[in-house]
Design an enzyme around this catalytic site. Structure first.
Site, PDB file in Angstrom:
ATOM      1  N   ARG A   1      64.736  39.339  40.465  1.00 33.25           N
ATOM      2  CA  ARG A   1      65.773  40.253  40.747  1.00 33.25           C
ATOM      3  C   ARG A   1      66.519  39.998  41.924  1.00 33.25           C
ATOM      4  NH1 ARG A   1      62.405  43.668  37.066  1.00 33.25           N
ATOM      5  NH2 ARG A   1      61.006  44.177  38.833  1.00 33.25           N
TER       6      ARG A   1
ATOM      7  N   ASP B   1      67.013  37.757  29.254  1.00 34.00           N
ATOM      8  CA  ASP B   1      65.554  38.177  29.866  1.00 34.00           C
ATOM      9  C   ASP B   1      65.032  38.721  28.596  1.00 34.00           C
ATOM     10  OD1 ASP B   1      63.009  38.342  30.809  1.00 34.00           O
ATOM     11  OD2 ASP B   1      63.887  40.278  31.824  1.00 34.00           O
TER      12      ASP B   1
ATOM     13  N   ASN C   1      73.198  44.958  19.877  1.00 37.24           N
ATOM     14  CA  ASN C   1      72.438  43.940  19.438  1.00 37.24           C
ATOM     15  C   ASN C   1      73.085  42.696  20.028  1.00 37.24           C
ATOM     16  OD1 ASN C   1      72.213  41.191  17.998  1.00 37.24           O
ATOM     17  ND2 ASN C   1      70.627  42.673  16.937  1.00 37.24           N
TER      18      ASN C   1
ATOM     19  N   CYS D   1      59.046  34.904  27.799  1.00 37.67           N
ATOM     20  CA  CYS D   1      57.706  35.567  28.357  1.00 37.67           C
ATOM     21  C   CYS D   1      56.960  35.490  27.343  1.00 37.67           C
ATOM     22  CB  CYS D   1      57.987  37.159  28.594  1.00 37.67           C
ATOM     23  SG  CYS D   1      58.677  38.241  27.281  1.00 37.67           S
TER      24      CYS D   1
ATOM     25  N   PHE E   1      69.725  42.106  27.391  1.00 37.68           N
ATOM     26  CA  PHE E   1      68.481  42.671  27.233  1.00 37.68           C
ATOM     27  C   PHE E   1      68.040  43.449  28.650  1.00 37.68           C
ATOM     28  CE2 PHE E   1      68.410  38.635  24.939  1.00 37.68           C
ATOM     29  CZ  PHE E   1      68.175  39.295  23.628  1.00 37.68           C
TER      30      PHE E   1
ATOM     31  N   ASP F   1      71.956  46.280  25.924  1.00 37.55           N
ATOM     32  CA  ASP F   1      70.662  46.526  25.408  1.00 37.55           C
ATOM     33  C   ASP F   1      70.984  47.332  23.999  1.00 37.55           C
ATOM     34  OD1 ASP F   1      67.569  45.950  26.614  1.00 37.55           O
ATOM     35  OD2 ASP F   1      67.697  47.852  25.225  1.00 37.55           O
ATOM     36  N   SER F   2      69.797  47.146  23.091  1.00 30.20           N
ATOM     37  CA  SER F   2      70.119  47.843  21.920  1.00 30.20           C
ATOM     38  C   SER F   2      69.422  49.117  21.869  1.00 30.20           C
ATOM     39  CB  SER F   2      69.236  46.918  20.810  1.00 30.20           C
ATOM     40  OG  SER F   2      67.954  46.911  21.000  1.00 30.20           O
TER      41      SER F   2
END
Length: 406
Positions: free
Chosen positions: A211, A310, A279, A350, A227, A249-250
């Site tokens: 970040r 991400d 989405n 991840c 995301f 973001d959803s």
């Protein structure tokens, strides 16, 4: 103490100090052991090699506590291991003064199945293995002694507990909830942490350094953060002087928290931030340039100078790798199409089931299919409080690439 006897030749991984013993490596269990009990590990020829936690429900039948077969696994053991993990972080100057910090990183700190994150005066502990679950009280006591924190919250609700035959469990082990929001400060930016229902233990501490890197790249740039969750990358981009930050973001609740986090930082220009509930896969397609023969009239599309991808874990294990690879390919392909010339893509996985080599191939394929020439500027990983034991490469779950396009 029961004795776990290995199949012939299966002791080699223990000689390399790898802490996992899989079901196929076990010849027999001599004696009786309940889930989480400490067992003695012996080779087929009778040599005693280690002490481990027994987990009959899991494909990982045992996790090694100590490669010293004479070491007692008791309260004192956990006090030593927890104190050592905390001391290692205190020795790293870059972690000094961090109000959000990972204190225990499971196998990489010699404590399989134990995660502990500190947020100010509160420690959040996550126990994901039968052995860790059995020693819950000892681990909590060791954390209090090592940190002086008076509040410990348990977030043992990870799906992997089911593989150990364990039910989810959350709640206060010590202390109680405060009337005030739990706040941390990261690189001059304040954020709230929802330890009771947020992702992981409440925050993604592993991305701290990445970040900050985004903030360094963002000055006068248009940034697209996909995301975005509660806005960690977005706020650092604003702090770095981004001209515009679009965050997608959803989850509307996550976006509401992100907007609230922005309001905690009056030094940041809220007029440069836009929060979109959508989405991500669909939004990336909506933003990209469109030819006239695709669907209706031609559109110029959006362009961004920096794009952050991400996503959540697409492949929790290797058997999900093929499906996850398609998802990673899709978002990176669309990301490359939206980058301005000279722009940067910060892309992450991840997923434990996707190794760094495979991830790089996926990103390379996405660039090729997008018709973009690109090069890796930097390989990205978790912050220093998320170390990786040399004998346990599986601990390096977070992998990322900073890619620049022509």
């Amino acid at each position: 103490m029961a004795q776990l006897i290995l199949e012939p030749g299966k002791e080699r991984s223990l000689f390399r100090r790898h802490p996992w013993i899989f079901a196929g490596s076990v010849k027999q269990l001599s004696g009786r052991a309940r889930p989480g009990d400490t067992v003695e590990v012996a080779s087929a020829d009778g040599r005693v090699l280690a002490r481990a936690a027994w987990s009959p429900e899991s494909q990982i039948r045992a996790r090694v506590w100590s490669f010293d077969p004479a070491e007692s696994i008791d309260d004192a053991f956990f006090k030593r291991r927890v104190a050592a993990a905390v001391a290692r972080r205190a020795a790293l100057p870059e972690l000094a003064g961090q109000s959000g910090l990972r204190l225990i990183h499971a196998e990489s700190d010699g404590l399989p199945g134990v995660i502990a994150d500190r947020y100010g005066d509160t420690v959040v502990v996550q126990l994901t293995s039968a052995g860790a679950d059995k020693w819950r009280d000892a681990i909590a006591g060791a954390l209090v002694k090592a940190t002086g924190c008076g509040r410990i919250f348990e977030r043992s609700d990870s799906e992997v507990r089911a593989l150990e035959g364990l039910a989810p469990r959350t709640g206060w082990l010590l202390g109680e909830a405060s009337d005030s929001p739990l706040l941390i400060e990261e690189h001059g930016v304040r954020m709230t942490v929802d330890i009771e229902s947020g992702h992981k233990t409440g925050f993604y501490l592993d991305q701290r350094d990445n970040r900050r890197l985004l903030g360094e790249l963002a000055r006068d740039k248009r940034v697209l953060n996909c995301f975005c969750y509660t806005g960690g990358f977005s706020l650092q981009a604003l702090a770095g002087g981004a001209r515009q930050v679009v965050s997608v973001d959803s989850s509307q609740p996550a976006l509401d928290t992100a907007a609230a986090n922005l309001a905690l930082n009056p030094q940041l220009d809220a007029g440069r931030a836009e929060w979109r509930c959508a989405n991500v896969f669909d939004e990336l397609r909506r933003l990209r340039p469109r030819r006239e023969d695709e669907s209706g009239p031609a559109q110029a599309g959006e362009q961004y100078d920096v794009i952050v991808l991400d996503p959540p874990k697409f492949a929790p294990s290797a058997r999900h790798a093929e499906q996850a690879s398609r998802a990673y390919k899709d978002i990176n392909l669309q990301g490359f199409k939206l980058l301005a010339p000279g722009g940067f893509l910060m892309t992450y996985s991840c997923s434990g089931g996707i190794g760094l080599e495979l991830f790089q191939k996926i990103v390379a394929g996405a660039a090729r299919d997008a018709g973009r020439s690109a090069r890796i500027v930097r390989r990205l990983q978790g912050a220093a409080d998320h170390p990786v034991d040399l004998a346990f490469p599986e601990g390096e779950y977070l992998k990322g690439l900073l890619v620049q396009v022509d």
